[in-house]
Write a protein that holds these residues in place. Structure first.
Motif, PDB file in Angstrom:
ATOM      1  N   UNK A 166       5.456  13.857 -17.559  1.00  0.00           N
ATOM      2  CA  UNK A 166       5.730  12.419 -18.104  1.00  0.00           C
ATOM      3  C   UNK A 166       7.178  12.114 -18.248  1.00  0.00           C
ATOM      4  N   UNK A 167       8.056  13.023 -18.852  1.00  0.00           N
ATOM      5  CA  UNK A 167       9.626  12.468 -18.748  1.00  0.00           C
ATOM      6  C   UNK A 167       9.993  12.160 -17.420  1.00  0.00           C
ATOM      7  N   UNK A 168       9.826  13.012 -16.391  1.00  0.00           N
ATOM      8  CA  UNK A 168      10.234  12.714 -15.024  1.00  0.00           C
ATOM      9  C   UNK A 168       9.747  11.360 -14.486  1.00  0.00           C
ATOM     10  N   UNK A 169       8.385  11.093 -14.731  1.00  0.00           N
ATOM     11  CA  UNK A 169       7.555   9.876 -14.387  1.00  0.00           C
ATOM     12  C   UNK A 169       8.388   8.651 -14.819  1.00  0.00           C
ATOM     13  N   UNK A 170       8.614   8.828 -16.038  1.00  0.00           N
ATOM     14  CA  UNK A 170       9.408   7.702 -16.533  1.00  0.00           C
ATOM     15  C   UNK A 170      10.758   7.329 -16.024  1.00  0.00           C
ATOM     16  N   UNK A 171      11.326   8.429 -15.687  1.00  0.00           N
ATOM     17  CA  UNK A 171      12.703   8.084 -15.176  1.00  0.00           C
ATOM     18  C   UNK A 171      12.691   7.539 -13.607  1.00  0.00           C
ATOM     19  N   UNK A 172      11.675   8.506 -12.770  1.00  0.00           N
ATOM     20  CA  UNK A 172      11.929   7.865 -11.424  1.00  0.00           C
ATOM     21  C   UNK A 172      10.966   6.722 -11.323  1.00  0.00           C
ATOM     22  N   UNK A 173       9.803   6.329 -11.987  1.00  0.00           N
ATOM     23  CA  UNK A 173       8.853   5.297 -11.397  1.00  0.00           C
ATOM     24  C   UNK A 173       9.590   3.839 -11.406  1.00  0.00           C
ATOM     25  N   UNK A 174      10.257   3.518 -12.331  1.00  0.00           N
ATOM     26  CA  UNK A 174      11.030   2.336 -12.279  1.00  0.00           C
ATOM     27  C   UNK A 174      11.725   1.963 -11.039  1.00  0.00           C
ATOM     28  N   UNK A 213       1.057  -1.227  -0.261  1.00  0.00           N
ATOM     29  CA  UNK A 213      -0.171  -0.095   0.010  1.00  0.00           C
ATOM     30  C   UNK A 213       0.917   1.157  -0.048  1.00  0.00           C
ATOM     31  N   UNK A 214       2.016   1.189   0.720  1.00  0.00           N
ATOM     32  CA  UNK A 214       2.707   2.495   0.799  1.00  0.00           C
ATOM     33  C   UNK A 214       3.481   2.585  -0.642  1.00  0.00           C
ATOM     34  N   UNK A 215       3.834   1.589  -1.181  1.00  0.00           N
ATOM     35  CA  UNK A 215       4.443   1.914  -2.557  1.00  0.00           C
ATOM     36  C   UNK A 215       3.685   2.136  -3.516  1.00  0.00           C
ATOM     37  N   UNK A 216       2.193   1.520  -3.528  1.00  0.00           N
ATOM     38  CA  UNK A 216       1.274   2.100  -4.399  1.00  0.00           C
ATOM     39  C   UNK A 216       0.812   3.557  -4.229  1.00  0.00           C
ATOM     40  N   UNK A 217       0.784   4.049  -3.139  1.00  0.00           N
ATOM     41  CA  UNK A 217       0.755   5.455  -2.539  1.00  0.00           C
ATOM     42  C   UNK A 217       1.780   6.340  -3.177  1.00  0.00           C
ATOM     43  N   UNK A 218       2.925   6.114  -2.877  1.00  0.00           N
ATOM     44  CA  UNK A 218       4.186   6.893  -3.556  1.00  0.00           C
ATOM     45  C   UNK A 218       4.127   6.756  -4.976  1.00  0.00           C
ATOM     46  N   UNK A 219       3.798   5.765  -5.601  1.00  0.00           N
ATOM     47  CA  UNK A 219       3.772   5.716  -7.044  1.00  0.00           C
ATOM     48  C   UNK A 219       2.666   6.378  -7.698  1.00  0.00           C
ATOM     49  N   UNK A 220       1.563   6.464  -7.088  1.00  0.00           N
ATOM     50  CA  UNK A 220       0.190   7.219  -7.380  1.00  0.00           C
ATOM     51  C   UNK A 220       0.692   8.821  -7.326  1.00  0.00           C
ATOM     52  N   UNK A 221       1.244   9.009  -6.271  1.00  0.00           N
ATOM     53  CA  UNK A 221       1.743  10.527  -6.096  1.00  0.00           C
ATOM     54  C   UNK A 221       2.564  11.034  -7.237  1.00  0.00           C
ATOM     55  N   UNK A 222       3.496   9.918  -7.607  1.00  0.00           N
ATOM     56  CA  UNK A 222       4.362  10.375  -8.710  1.00  0.00           C
ATOM     57  C   UNK A 222       3.465  10.617 -10.181  1.00  0.00           C
ATOM     58  N   UNK A 223       2.546   9.601 -10.163  1.00  0.00           N
ATOM     59  CA  UNK A 223       1.885   9.553 -11.661  1.00  0.00           C
ATOM     60  C   UNK A 223       1.100  11.032 -11.463  1.00  0.00           C
ATOM     61  N   UNK A 224       0.364  11.408 -10.479  1.00  0.00           N
ATOM     62  CA  UNK A 224      -0.363  12.702 -10.577  1.00  0.00           C
ATOM     63  C   UNK A 224       0.442  14.096 -10.667  1.00  0.00           C
ATOM     64  N   UNK A 225       1.540  14.095 -10.181  1.00  0.00           N
ATOM     65  CA  UNK A 225       2.374  15.224  -9.948  1.00  0.00           C
ATOM     66  C   UNK A 225       3.950  15.452 -10.714  1.00  0.00           C
TER      67      UNK A 225
END
Length: 70
Positions: free
Chosen positions: A48-56, A33-45
């Protein structure tokens, strides 16, 4: 012929339970749940280019279940 025995440890009978699930399962759900919450925050804030770099790396570092800490 020697008689061999095998010992199968059934941890379900000795593990403590909270709300009907074991402590190990509860820890896994909280980490997920914690990981999903952090990734969800990354998705919305993040753009696109930063999300692709930081999400993985975020998913790999935070989404890995610590088997040795159970």
């Amino acid at each position: 012929m020697a008689i061999g025995s095998q010992f199968y440890k059934d941890v379900s009978k000795i593990e403590r339970k909270v709300w009907g699930i074991s402590i190990r399962q509860l820890k896994a759900y909280v980490l997920l749940a914690g990981t999903a919450l952090i990734l969800g925050v990354e998705i919305f804030f993040l753009p696109d280019w930063a999300f692709l770099i930081f999400s993985l790396p975020t998913a790999i570092v935070l989404g890995y279940y610590p088997f040795f800490y159970c």
